[in-house]
Design an enzyme around this catalytic site. Structure first.
Site, PDB file in Angstrom:
ATOM      1  N   TRP A   1       0.813  -1.220   0.000  1.00  0.00           N
ATOM      2  CA  TRP A   1       0.000   0.000   0.000  1.00  0.00           C
ATOM      3  C   TRP A   1       0.848   1.274   0.000  1.00  0.00           C
ATOM      4  CZ3 TRP A   1      -5.080   1.660  -0.017  1.00  0.00           C
ATOM      5  CH2 TRP A   1      -5.299   2.967   0.447  1.00  0.00           C
ATOM      6  N   MET A   2       0.398   2.289  -0.773  1.00  0.00           N
ATOM      7  CA  MET A   2       0.988   3.634  -0.698  1.00  0.00           C
ATOM      8  C   MET A   2      -0.143   4.658  -0.721  1.00  0.00           C
ATOM      9  SD  MET A   2       3.578   5.562  -3.370  1.00  0.00           S
ATOM     10  CE  MET A   2       2.558   5.317  -4.810  1.00  0.00           C
ATOM     11  N   ASN A   3      -0.053   5.699   0.139  1.00  0.00           N
ATOM     12  CA  ASN A   3      -0.959   6.841  -0.029  1.00  0.00           C
ATOM     13  C   ASN A   3      -0.183   8.146  -0.071  1.00  0.00           C
ATOM     14  OD1 ASN A   3      -1.293   5.803   2.848  1.00  0.00           O
ATOM     15  ND2 ASN A   3      -2.444   7.661   3.141  1.00  0.00           N
ATOM     16  N   ASP A   4      -0.411   9.086   0.801  1.00  0.00           N
ATOM     17  CA  ASP A   4       0.080  10.459   0.616  1.00  0.00           C
ATOM     18  C   ASP A   4       1.573  10.578   0.315  1.00  0.00           C
ATOM     19  OD1 ASP A   4      -2.321  10.401   1.975  1.00  0.00           O
ATOM     20  OD2 ASP A   4      -1.647  11.624   3.651  1.00  0.00           O
TER      21      ASP A   4
ATOM     22  N   GLN B   1       3.430   7.715   2.490  1.00  0.00           N
ATOM     23  CA  GLN B   1       2.690   6.888   3.453  1.00  0.00           C
ATOM     24  C   GLN B   1       2.637   5.467   2.905  1.00  0.00           C
ATOM     25  OE1 GLN B   1       0.512   8.093   6.608  1.00  0.00           O
ATOM     26  NE2 GLN B   1       2.629   8.773   6.383  1.00  0.00           N
TER      27      GLN B   1
ATOM     28  N   TRP C   1      -4.526  -0.151   3.593  1.00  0.00           N
ATOM     29  CA  TRP C   1      -4.037   0.869   4.504  1.00  0.00           C
ATOM     30  C   TRP C   1      -3.791   0.275   5.899  1.00  0.00           C
ATOM     31  CZ3 TRP C   1      -5.330   3.178   9.090  1.00  0.00           C
ATOM     32  CH2 TRP C   1      -4.753   4.428   9.354  1.00  0.00           C
TER      33      TRP C   1
ATOM     34  N   ARG D   1      -3.354  17.042  12.492  1.00  0.00           N
ATOM     35  CA  ARG D   1      -2.285  16.309  11.796  1.00  0.00           C
ATOM     36  C   ARG D   1      -1.771  17.013  10.536  1.00  0.00           C
ATOM     37  NH1 ARG D   1      -6.904  12.528  11.226  1.00  0.00           N
ATOM     38  NH2 ARG D   1      -7.488  12.239   9.039  1.00  0.00           N
ATOM     39  N   ASP D   2      -0.712  16.416  10.021  1.00  0.00           N
ATOM     40  CA  ASP D   2      -0.119  16.747   8.719  1.00  0.00           C
ATOM     41  C   ASP D   2       0.582  18.106   8.707  1.00  0.00           C
ATOM     42  OD1 ASP D   2      -1.427  14.381   8.122  1.00  0.00           O
ATOM     43  OD2 ASP D   2      -3.110  15.371   7.113  1.00  0.00           O
TER      44      ASP D   2
ATOM     45  N   GLU E   1      -7.011  18.263   5.931  1.00  0.00           N
ATOM     46  CA  GLU E   1      -5.814  17.430   5.981  1.00  0.00           C
ATOM     47  C   GLU E   1      -4.747  18.083   5.102  1.00  0.00           C
ATOM     48  OE1 GLU E   1      -7.151  12.899   6.526  1.00  0.00           O
ATOM     49  OE2 GLU E   1      -7.897  13.716   4.656  1.00  0.00           O
TER      50      GLU E   1
HETATM   51  N1  DQQ Z   1      -3.453  10.204   5.241  1.00  0.00           N
HETATM   52  C1  DQQ Z   1      -2.556  10.172   6.371  1.00  0.00           C
HETATM   53  C2  DQQ Z   1      -2.977  11.288   7.256  1.00  0.00           C
HETATM   54  C3  DQQ Z   1      -3.617  12.229   6.315  1.00  0.00           C
HETATM   55  C4  DQQ Z   1      -4.355  11.311   5.384  1.00  0.00           C
HETATM   56  C5  DQQ Z   1      -2.641   8.817   7.016  1.00  0.00           C
HETATM   57  C6  DQQ Z   1      -4.692  11.963   4.076  1.00  0.00           C
HETATM   58  O1  DQQ Z   1      -1.869  11.872   7.914  1.00  0.00           O
HETATM   59  O2  DQQ Z   1      -4.447  13.150   6.960  1.00  0.00           O
HETATM   60  O3  DQQ Z   1      -2.199   7.803   6.153  1.00  0.00           O
HETATM   61  O4  DQQ Z   1      -4.853  11.023   3.054  1.00  0.00           O
END
Ligand code: DQQ
Length: 600
Positions: A82-85, A101, A109, A208-209, A263
């Protein structure tokens, strides 16, 4: 909010599917990892009951050996899982660094860690060891998104959100073990973490972020953190003298009462007359020819406003009101979330990255062994009218262009199409870069649109690629099977409103795949150009399961995910089409097949 949408805002078939599976509704966004574990367990049970081989879940390496028609050739992906941000992209000692991420243990996730890769050209990448893993009390439930900032002594710092043992979101620092290593292979968490905990009035699940830092006129650092205040999306501003101890600034920052939570906020400067980028951290960039972009991710999209940030007072004067939905601008009108930009000091440009989530289901992700892409990094600058941003794939991508088809001045009669062939069939259409420019004339015959502001996405859905029009729909059919059973259309329509004209750009993947359970939303945007004086151009990057389009030389961007089963490899075709009644001409077309990027 449903289980799957805990901390990743991916409006995909995943979430729809799981909504149907579990019908589990949670009262808040605060989803503990333990519950996530339960969810994975439930998923396994579901798959067993449905005859899906769950050993797939255990051995992704084996899965990666099977046919992978949806893995991309030149978009950034980890080797599996998995990959996100995008997190903390930066240029350091001659090397581009990209963090993201990542779940190192599976294609869904969870176990949020910071994957790390390096590059010399933003296109070819080498994966390094994971930079941050959740192993301390202050991040044991996840190392969430954050940013990098290069401090005055040249040292880069990672500022990221940790989810602690109590499931509170806190902010943490990490520094390179060895700053003379340009690869920055190892990162050490700051012993005094967490450096920031949620203020009393802030819900600890909505904090966050942290953004990249910038320095104010007083020599103090600033960052913004995404949150919600009184149920409204907001950014909180913090200040620090040394980047290690931080205090909340009392200056009010914009809120938005039609959003509930922000976010990944960012604040960065853009120059008014040119394409050069500006360093976020440089104080001297303040001036009358500078504007500031405030960006936030919410409601499944990335929005921004333009305004003026005053480094003395920390005030931010917006050009338009963020609270009125029609004033919002979007980076991309398709699949695009949690983006992050950075200043590339080497090439003096600002680069934007974004997560492009899947549109297939969680069982599909398990079968593929991976989930999530990044956009091609885009250069980003302020438009000539200074009222929006313009985006264009980084120049380095052109190194991957190989066989080319080119022609000029071809008439495209009403209700006609032409196949663009001539680049080895198996190469051109599954991974291609296409630039096409259309010329329309006699616009007095254009369809009339009522003067009310119309939502372009709704307009594209009502008037899709097969709905007759006058000037349009015209554009490209990509990843198309020979008989067009499968195709993704990216197209334009020109409308007349009183004495002016509007150009609508649409991406319609509704016939992109025969596969079931795929989310296939039609997307749309208006192009800020006058078709009487400007040609209508489209650049589309096609890469197996992603179609990234740039209309009007980057004035509007739309990204889609598609999963053809017929239009794969040699069976994938590319057409230019005109389903309108009026003829037009293709002023020029260039299409290249693309080489595979080296991502190892
Ligand atoms: N993804 C992260 C959070 C962020 C969200 C968690 C946005 O820090 O707010 O994987 O896609």
């Amino acid at each position: 909010m449903y289980l799957y949408k805990a901390y990743n805002s991916c409006p995909t078939a995943h979430s729809l599917h799981f909504t149907m599976l579990f019908k589990t509704k949670l009262s808040s966004l605060n989803i503990p990892m333990k519950i996530y574990g339960f969810y994975v367990f439930s998923l396994c049970c579901f798959l067993i009951f449905n005859g899906v081989r769950v050993e797939a879940f255990r051995n992704h390496t084996r899965l990666l050996n099977v046919s992978q028609p949806y893995r991309t050739a030149y978009h950034f992906q980890p080797t599996k899982n998995w990959m996100n941000d995008p997190n903390g992209p930066m240029y350091y000692k001659g090397v581009y660094h990209f963090f993201y991420q990542h779940n190192p243990y599976g294609p869904l996730w969870g176990n949020m860690s910071w994957g790390h890769a390096i590059s010399h050209d933003l296109i070819n990448w080498v994966h390094l060891d994971i930079a941050l893993v959740p192993n301390e009390h202050y991040d044991i439930n996840g190392c969430f998104s954050g940013s990098t900032t290069i401090l005055p002594n040249g040292e880069p710092a990672i500022l990221y959100t940790g989810v602690d043992a109590k499931l509170h979101q806190v902010q943490n620092l990490a520094f390179p073990k060895n700053i003379s290593d340009p690869l920055l292979k190892e990162w050490v968490k700051w012993p005094l973490n967490p450096i920031l905990s949620p203020p009393d009035e802030i819900d600890p699940s909505f904090y966050r972020d942290p953004s990249t830092g910038w320095m104010g006129a007083d020599g103090e650092w600033r960052v913004v953190i995404g949150t919600r205040i009184d149920h409204q999306g907001a950014a909180i501003l913090y200040k620090s003298k040394d980047f290690r101890s931080w205090n909340r600034s009392l200056s009010p920052f914009p809120l938005s009462n039609i959003t509930t939570f922000w976010e990944c906020p960012e604040l960065y400067p853009v120059i008014c007359n040119g394409k050069s980028g500006l360093d976020t951290s440089v104080i001297s960039v303040q001036g009358k020819d500078i504007k500031h972009v405030l960006k936030a991710s919410f409601n499944d999209h990335d929005y921004y406003i333009l305004g003026k940030y005053d480094p003395e007072s920390d005030g931010y004067d917006v050009d338009a009101n963020f609270m009125k939905s029609k004033e919002w601008l979007r980076y991309d009108y398709g699949r695009f979330y949690a983006s992050k930009s950075f200043y590339d000091g080497e090439k003096k440009r600002r680069i934007l990255w974004s997560w492009v989530c899947e549109s297939d289901t969680a069982p599909d992700a398990i079968e593929k062994g991976w989930s999530g892409l990044q956009t091609i990094p885009r250069s980003i600058w302020l438009s000539k009218n200074e009222d929006q941003l313009v985006q264009w794939p980084v120049k380095e991508l052109e190194k991957l262009r190989t066989r080319k088809v080119h022609f000029k001045n071809k008439r495209l009669k009403g209700r006609s199409m032409i196949e663009i062939s001539g680049i080895t069939a198996s190469q051109v259409t599954s991974k291609a870069d296409v630039e096409i420019t259309f010329r329309v004339s006699n616009l007095k015959h254009a369809e009339v649109l009522s003067a009310e502001v119309v939502d372009p996405q709704i307009l594209c859905t009502q008037k899709n690629a097969t709905t007759d029009g006058k000037f349009g729909p015209f554009g490209l059919l990509v990843l198309a099977s020979k008989d067009l059973t499968e195709h993704t259309a990216v197209f334009f329509r020109v409308f007349r409103i009183a004495n002016s004209f509007r150009v609508l750009m649409c991406a319609d993947p509704s016939r992109s795949s025969l596969k079931p359970f795929i989310d296939k939303p039609i997307y749309g945007a208006f192009l800020a150009l006058d078709p009487r004086y400007a040609k209508i151009s489209l650049r589309t990057l096609i890469d197996h399961s992603i179609v990234e389009s740039f209309g009007g030389e980057g004035l509007a961007c739309i990204t889609s995910r598609v999963y053809p089963v017929l239009a794969v490899g040699e069976q994938a075709h590319l057409y230019a089409f005109n389903n309108g009644t009026q003829s037009l001409s293709i002023s020029s077309l260039s299409a290249w097949s693309m080489k595979k990027a080296q991502i190892v």
